[in-house]
Design a protein around this motif. Structure first.
Motif, PDB file in Angstrom:
ATOM      1  N   VAL A 189      33.690  47.898  43.080  1.00 46.13           N
ATOM      2  CA  VAL A 189      33.080  47.185  41.933  1.00 46.13           C
ATOM      3  C   VAL A 189      34.052  46.815  40.898  1.00 46.13           C
ATOM      4  O   VAL A 189      34.240  45.990  40.290  1.00 46.13           O
ATOM      5  CB  VAL A 189      31.770  47.987  41.290  1.00 46.13           C
ATOM      6  CG1 VAL A 189      31.215  47.256  39.884  1.00 46.13           C
ATOM      7  CG2 VAL A 189      30.673  48.107  42.359  1.00 46.13           C
ATOM      8  N   PHE A 190      34.862  48.160  40.752  1.00 44.05           N
ATOM      9  CA  PHE A 190      36.011  48.024  39.750  1.00 44.05           C
ATOM     10  C   PHE A 190      36.817  46.803  40.139  1.00 44.05           C
ATOM     11  O   PHE A 190      37.394  46.194  39.366  1.00 44.05           O
ATOM     12  CB  PHE A 190      36.749  49.463  39.685  1.00 44.05           C
ATOM     13  CG  PHE A 190      37.682  49.568  38.606  1.00 44.05           C
ATOM     14  CD1 PHE A 190      37.664  48.913  37.409  1.00 44.05           C
ATOM     15  CD2 PHE A 190      39.021  49.754  38.977  1.00 44.05           C
ATOM     16  CE1 PHE A 190      38.734  49.071  36.489  1.00 44.05           C
ATOM     17  CE2 PHE A 190      40.197  49.830  38.227  1.00 44.05           C
ATOM     18  CZ  PHE A 190      39.832  49.578  36.807  1.00 44.05           C
ATOM     19  N   ASP A 191      37.242  46.733  41.317  1.00 42.30           N
ATOM     20  CA  ASP A 191      38.181  45.683  41.938  1.00 42.30           C
ATOM     21  C   ASP A 191      37.662  44.566  41.760  1.00 42.30           C
ATOM     22  O   ASP A 191      38.527  43.593  41.371  1.00 42.30           O
ATOM     23  CB  ASP A 191      38.798  45.963  43.412  1.00 42.30           C
ATOM     24  CG  ASP A 191      39.524  47.142  43.602  1.00 42.30           C
ATOM     25  OD1 ASP A 191      40.058  47.437  42.654  1.00 42.30           O
ATOM     26  OD2 ASP A 191      39.483  47.499  44.967  1.00 42.30           O
ATOM     27  N   ARG A 192      36.313  44.185  41.967  1.00 43.99           N
ATOM     28  CA  ARG A 192      35.630  42.909  41.619  1.00 43.99           C
ATOM     29  C   ARG A 192      35.577  42.556  40.238  1.00 43.99           C
ATOM     30  O   ARG A 192      35.816  41.218  39.678  1.00 43.99           O
ATOM     31  CB  ARG A 192      34.525  42.751  42.211  1.00 43.99           C
ATOM     32  CG  ARG A 192      34.505  42.992  43.928  1.00 43.99           C
ATOM     33  CD  ARG A 192      35.221  41.851  44.436  1.00 43.99           C
ATOM     34  NE  ARG A 192      35.271  42.045  46.105  1.00 43.99           N
ATOM     35  CZ  ARG A 192      34.442  41.846  46.938  1.00 43.99           C
ATOM     36  NH1 ARG A 192      33.125  41.309  46.614  1.00 43.99           N
ATOM     37  NH2 ARG A 192      34.335  42.201  48.252  1.00 43.99           N
ATOM     38  N   SER A 193      35.110  43.428  39.393  1.00 44.14           N
ATOM     39  CA  SER A 193      34.817  43.292  37.825  1.00 44.14           C
ATOM     40  C   SER A 193      36.006  43.317  36.669  1.00 44.14           C
ATOM     41  O   SER A 193      36.066  43.105  35.831  1.00 44.14           O
ATOM     42  CB  SER A 193      33.761  43.802  37.608  1.00 44.14           C
ATOM     43  OG  SER A 193      33.941  45.371  37.512  1.00 44.14           O
TER      44      SER A 193
ATOM     45  N   PHE B 238      31.593  49.478  33.555  1.00 39.41           N
ATOM     46  CA  PHE B 238      30.654  48.687  34.356  1.00 39.41           C
ATOM     47  C   PHE B 238      30.304  49.550  35.695  1.00 39.41           C
ATOM     48  O   PHE B 238      29.274  49.757  36.233  1.00 39.41           O
ATOM     49  CB  PHE B 238      31.214  47.262  34.652  1.00 39.41           C
ATOM     50  CG  PHE B 238      30.035  46.339  35.570  1.00 39.41           C
ATOM     51  CD1 PHE B 238      28.751  46.154  35.009  1.00 39.41           C
ATOM     52  CD2 PHE B 238      30.252  46.299  36.797  1.00 39.41           C
ATOM     53  CE1 PHE B 238      27.870  45.456  35.673  1.00 39.41           C
ATOM     54  CE2 PHE B 238      29.466  45.586  37.687  1.00 39.41           C
ATOM     55  CZ  PHE B 238      28.162  45.057  36.996  1.00 39.41           C
ATOM     56  N   ALA B 239      31.434  49.814  36.397  1.00 35.46           N
ATOM     57  CA  ALA B 239      31.305  50.618  37.608  1.00 35.46           C
ATOM     58  C   ALA B 239      30.691  51.873  37.701  1.00 35.46           C
ATOM     59  O   ALA B 239      29.779  52.180  38.370  1.00 35.46           O
ATOM     60  CB  ALA B 239      32.734  50.777  38.240  1.00 35.46           C
TER      61      ALA B 239
ATOM     62  N   LEU C 205      36.125  46.211  35.305  1.00 35.36           N
ATOM     63  CA  LEU C 205      35.602  46.765  34.384  1.00 35.36           C
ATOM     64  C   LEU C 205      35.154  48.264  34.869  1.00 35.36           C
ATOM     65  O   LEU C 205      34.111  48.358  35.548  1.00 35.36           O
ATOM     66  CB  LEU C 205      34.072  45.955  33.810  1.00 35.36           C
ATOM     67  CG  LEU C 205      34.365  44.597  33.309  1.00 35.36           C
ATOM     68  CD1 LEU C 205      33.333  43.898  32.953  1.00 35.36           C
ATOM     69  CD2 LEU C 205      35.211  44.838  32.055  1.00 35.36           C
TER      70      LEU C 205
ATOM     71  N   THR D 237      26.785  51.332  36.856  1.00 31.72           N
ATOM     72  CA  THR D 237      25.946  50.521  37.649  1.00 31.72           C
ATOM     73  C   THR D 237      26.102  51.423  39.276  1.00 31.72           C
ATOM     74  O   THR D 237      24.785  51.562  39.864  1.00 31.72           O
ATOM     75  CB  THR D 237      26.429  49.306  37.821  1.00 31.72           C
ATOM     76  OG1 THR D 237      27.737  49.231  38.484  1.00 31.72           O
ATOM     77  CG2 THR D 237      26.078  48.448  36.804  1.00 31.72           C
TER      78      THR D 237
END
Length: 275
Positions: free
Chosen positions: A38-42, A47-48, A44, A51
């Motif tokens: 999630v961190f690599d994609r966003s 956010f990771a 943020l 979520t």
């Protein structure tokens, strides 16, 4: 604080459900891997961090409903074997999806560098992890002590049969508690990623130390998890500095002493083992 985040979920599940969850370390590991994705994609980190625990809590709900629930009336050895088997499956699944090599989990820029404390420099991210553990511990304490569901959890820990006779849906409470425990493991996993990187063996390594924490603090005790985590963390820190060759032994030596002197742990309920 990482020990506390993992051990408190493990202890909470045991306290109400009487389940020794050997797959808890795998949930911690999956949380770290999903958090990395999630961190690599966003890009943020918060956010990771916010979520991913809900995603892993969902895995916990499925795990409890379809695998553990049919075994509640069986001998506890079946639950132990089941969770151990699930841990092996999760570990192998992570190797298939993310590979065998360790992966780097970058730190967000706003948590890079160090801050001045007393006469030295302390990494800003480690301060963040400590504060995160404090916030989560306060939140969990208020959840257990100031909400109706927390009252149900505490009552079920002391006398599960009485709670059922009062008309409480204990099975639903079991599912929620298991989800909360899985979410706590995921919070620890995401927080641990930037500290230690992410690798397939991290779950099995953490679960051993987490069990030491809950044994020292007392199975089923929230306060015991906090005290046990602080004791293990400080003992490891001083051991790594003063007794490098024996640092890994000190924690288990302390666990043996506690088991001999207070078999139910420092703050555990003497009746917890008979739940």
């Amino acid at each position: 604080m990482l020990f506390f985040l993992v051990a408190s979920g493990l202890s909470l599940v045991f306290g109400l459900m009487g389940v020794v969850n050997f797959a808890h370390g795998s949930l911690y590991m999956i949380g770290a891997y999903v958090g990395l994705t999630v961190f690599d994609r966003s890009a943020l980190f918060l956010f990771a961090l916010l979520t991913v625990p809900f995603i892993i809590a969902g895995i916990g709900v499925v795990m409890e409903y379809f695998t553990l629930r049919p075994l509640y009336d069986r001998d506890p050895i079946y639950q132990i074997l089941l969770t151990f088997g699930l841990a092996l499956m999760f570990d192998e699944g992570v190797r298939v999806v993310w590979g065998l090599n360790s992966l780097s989990f970058g730190r967000p820029e706003w948590l890079a560098g160090a801050i001045s404390l007393a006469d030295g420099q302390f990494p800003r991210y480690r301060v963040f992890v400590i504060l995160l553990g404090i916030v989560v511990s306060v939140g969990l304490y208020l959840f257990l002590e100031r909400t109706r569901f927390g009252l149900v959890v505490r009552a079920g820990t002391n006398n599960r049969d009485m709670v059922e006779l009062c008309g409480v849906n204990v099975k639903r409470a079991f599912t929620i508690v298991f989800a909360v425990g899985a979410g706590m493991a995921a919070v620890a996993g995401v927080a641990a990623g930037p500290l230690f990187s992410v690798y397939p063996a991290m779950g099995s390594e953490m679960i051993i130390e987490a069990f030491a924490v809950v044994v020292i603090g007392g199975l089923g005790s929230f306060r015991g998890s906090l005290v046990g985590a602080l004791a293990v963390g400080l003992l490891q820190a001083f051991g790594n500095y003063y007794l490098v060759s024996f640092s890994s032994m000190l924690v288990f030596a302390l666990m043996i002493v506690v088991l001999l002197v207070r078999p139910h742990g420092l703050l555990g309920d003497p009746e917890a083992g008979h739940t």
